[in-house]
Design a protein around this motif. Structure first.
Motif, PDB file in Angstrom:
ATOM      1  N   ARG A  95       0.984  -1.228  -0.284  1.00  0.00           N
ATOM      2  CA  ARG A  95       0.044  -0.033  -0.060  1.00  0.00           C
ATOM      3  C   ARG A  95       0.866   1.255  -0.057  1.00  0.00           C
ATOM      4  NH1 ARG A  95       0.900  -2.026   4.955  1.00  0.00           N
ATOM      5  NH2 ARG A  95       0.932  -0.810   6.812  1.00  0.00           N
ATOM      6  N   SER A 152     -11.991  10.065  -7.228  1.00  0.00           N
ATOM      7  CA  SER A 152     -12.191   8.681  -7.116  1.00  0.00           C
ATOM      8  C   SER A 152     -13.359   8.100  -8.078  1.00  0.00           C
ATOM      9  CB  SER A 152     -12.748   8.373  -5.416  1.00  0.00           C
ATOM     10  OG  SER A 152     -11.577   8.595  -4.697  1.00  0.00           O
ATOM     11  N   LEU A 183     -11.978   7.887 -11.619  1.00  0.00           N
ATOM     12  CA  LEU A 183     -10.982   6.663 -11.650  1.00  0.00           C
ATOM     13  C   LEU A 183     -11.742   5.207 -11.238  1.00  0.00           C
ATOM     14  CD1 LEU A 183      -7.824   8.507 -10.427  1.00  0.00           C
ATOM     15  CD2 LEU A 183      -8.453   8.243 -12.758  1.00  0.00           C
ATOM     16  N   GLY A 184     -12.762   5.397 -10.564  1.00  0.00           N
ATOM     17  CA  GLY A 184     -13.339   4.310 -10.395  1.00  0.00           C
ATOM     18  C   GLY A 184     -12.598   3.385  -9.070  1.00  0.00           C
ATOM     19  N   TYR A 185     -11.930   4.250  -8.389  1.00  0.00           N
ATOM     20  CA  TYR A 185     -11.101   3.608  -7.070  1.00  0.00           C
ATOM     21  C   TYR A 185     -11.277   4.553  -6.016  1.00  0.00           C
ATOM     22  CZ  TYR A 185      -7.633   2.026  -4.045  1.00  0.00           C
ATOM     23  OH  TYR A 185      -6.794   1.165  -2.860  1.00  0.00           O
ATOM     24  N   TYR A 186     -11.703   4.015  -4.729  1.00  0.00           N
ATOM     25  CA  TYR A 186     -11.816   4.659  -3.491  1.00  0.00           C
ATOM     26  C   TYR A 186     -10.812   3.947  -2.474  1.00  0.00           C
ATOM     27  CZ  TYR A 186     -16.120   5.561  -6.178  1.00  0.00           C
ATOM     28  OH  TYR A 186     -16.931   6.104  -7.244  1.00  0.00           O
ATOM     29  N   PRO A 187      -9.928   4.978  -2.221  1.00  0.00           N
ATOM     30  CA  PRO A 187      -8.916   4.735  -1.426  1.00  0.00           C
ATOM     31  C   PRO A 187      -9.431   4.828   0.135  1.00  0.00           C
ATOM     32  CG  PRO A 187      -8.493   6.752  -1.957  1.00  0.00           C
ATOM     33  CD  PRO A 187      -9.763   6.251  -2.966  1.00  0.00           C
ATOM     34  N   ILE A 211      -3.794   3.902  -0.159  1.00  0.00           N
ATOM     35  CA  ILE A 211      -4.028   3.283  -1.631  1.00  0.00           C
ATOM     36  C   ILE A 211      -3.504   1.790  -1.493  1.00  0.00           C
ATOM     37  CG2 ILE A 211      -3.632   3.499  -3.783  1.00  0.00           C
ATOM     38  CD1 ILE A 211      -3.154   6.476  -3.495  1.00  0.00           C
ATOM     39  N   HIS A 212      -4.375   0.896  -1.363  1.00  0.00           N
ATOM     40  CA  HIS A 212      -4.022  -0.456  -1.405  1.00  0.00           C
ATOM     41  C   HIS A 212      -3.713  -1.073  -2.465  1.00  0.00           C
ATOM     42  CE1 HIS A 212      -4.826  -1.040   2.846  1.00  0.00           C
ATOM     43  NE2 HIS A 212      -5.751  -0.125   2.790  1.00  0.00           N
ATOM     44  N   GLU A 250      -3.983  -4.324  -5.415  1.00  0.00           N
ATOM     45  CA  GLU A 250      -5.059  -5.151  -5.614  1.00  0.00           C
ATOM     46  C   GLU A 250      -4.836  -6.265  -4.868  1.00  0.00           C
ATOM     47  OE1 GLU A 250      -6.391  -5.925  -9.677  1.00  0.00           O
ATOM     48  OE2 GLU A 250      -4.960  -4.604 -10.313  1.00  0.00           O
ATOM     49  N   ARG A 257      -3.033   2.759  -9.554  1.00  0.00           N
ATOM     50  CA  ARG A 257      -3.105   3.100  -8.407  1.00  0.00           C
ATOM     51  C   ARG A 257      -1.923   4.147  -7.773  1.00  0.00           C
ATOM     52  NH1 ARG A 257      -6.145  -1.692  -5.393  1.00  0.00           N
ATOM     53  NH2 ARG A 257      -7.540  -1.965  -7.074  1.00  0.00           N
ATOM     54  N   LEU A 315      -3.505   7.446  -9.088  1.00  0.00           N
ATOM     55  CA  LEU A 315      -4.055   8.148  -8.035  1.00  0.00           C
ATOM     56  C   LEU A 315      -3.593   8.780  -7.148  1.00  0.00           C
ATOM     57  CD1 LEU A 315      -6.874   8.650  -6.766  1.00  0.00           C
ATOM     58  CD2 LEU A 315      -6.738   6.429  -5.619  1.00  0.00           C
TER      59      LEU A 315
END
Length: 90
Positions: A14, A38, A41-45, A58-59, A61, A71, A74
């Motif tokens: 991460r 978010s 980009l379709g990613y939610y940290p 930010i993890h 996958e 990521r 991001l």
């Protein structure tokens, strides 16, 4: 992405960063802007916050040993948001 501001961790892989703001209004504005990034980009940290700070994780996958380029991008977006918000408050 400014590598010195992000801490790269393992187990699980991460990126982490803590951001500090002058007051709650600046914190809230940043969080609203972050929500837009978010969604785009379709990613939610993972985000936690207080009155004048925001902590972002930010993890990688699931099952990955490192954080992938998307990521990391991001993280770069977060850096850009912070730069804009600091410029606006100057």
């Amino acid at each position: 992405m400014n590598q010195s501001d992000w801490r790269e961790r393992n187990r699980p892989a991460r990126l982490e960063r803590r951001l500090n703001f002058a007051d709650y209004d600046h914190t809230r504005d940043f969080l609203e802007d972050m929500a837009g990034v978010s969604e785009r980009l379709g990613y939610y940290p993972d985000i936690s916050f207080g009155r004048t700070h925001v902590s972002i994780t930010i993890h990688a996958e699931d099952g990955a040993e490192c954080v992938d380029p998307a990521r990391r991008a991001l993280a770069g977006e977060v850096d850009a948001l912070l730069a804009r918000s600091q410029g606006a408050s100057s």
